[in-house]
Design a protein around this motif. Sequence first.
Motif, short mmCIF file in Angstrom:
data_model
loop_
_atom_site.label_atom_id
_atom_site.label_comp_id
_atom_site.label_asym_id
_atom_site.label_seq_id
_atom_site.Cartn_x
_atom_site.Cartn_y
_atom_site.Cartn_z
N UNK A 83 -5.09 -5.22 5.35
CA UNK A 83 -3.94 -5.61 6.16
C UNK A 83 -3.23 -4.41 6.77
N UNK A 84 -3.36 -3.26 6.14
CA UNK A 84 -2.67 -2.07 6.65
C UNK A 84 -1.17 -2.27 6.64
N UNK A 85 -0.54 -2.00 7.75
CA UNK A 85 0.92 -2.07 7.81
C UNK A 85 1.40 -3.26 8.64
N UNK A 86 0.70 -4.39 8.55
CA UNK A 86 1.15 -5.60 9.24
C UNK A 86 2.33 -6.16 8.43
N UNK A 87 3.55 -6.08 8.93
CA UNK A 87 4.71 -6.45 8.11
C UNK A 87 4.82 -7.94 7.79
N UNK A 88 4.17 -8.79 8.53
CA UNK A 88 4.26 -10.24 8.28
C UNK A 88 3.09 -10.75 7.42
#
Length: 145
Positions: A83-88
């Motif tokens: 997901x990495x840095x996908x905030x949602x």
Amino acid sequence: MMFSPLGDLPDDEARLAEQHLLWRGCLIDALDRLGVGEGLSVLDVGCGGGRLLADLAYRVGPMGRVHGVERDPALVEQARATLGDIPWATAEAADLLTAPLGEGWDAILCRFVLSVLPDPATAIHRFVAALRPGGVLVVQDALHD
């Protein structure tokens, strides 16, 4: 350790990646037909290493939310890296038969999980209870005797 014919062992990673690619298209088609898209909240139970979770994150976009539940902490770490840095988009280590699933989900996806659970009926009841009225439960699984 419970054996899964579909695999959940670390050395099975390449096969799981191929499995995702093989079945992804028909699941995406179903999500399109069901209207699972931008702005919705989606729970992925048994999210594994997060490939589908990442697809879902891009599908719902920043106005939506996706969350994955996976019993194997190593796979949760892999899902978080995917997901990495996908905030949602988030993933947590939890047992989907006992952990709180929240409520009000627009859609819950269950891919290749029911066939390896000791009590799939209980899981289905839990998933349905966590949906908002009118929400959809999407199941993709292998049948066996």
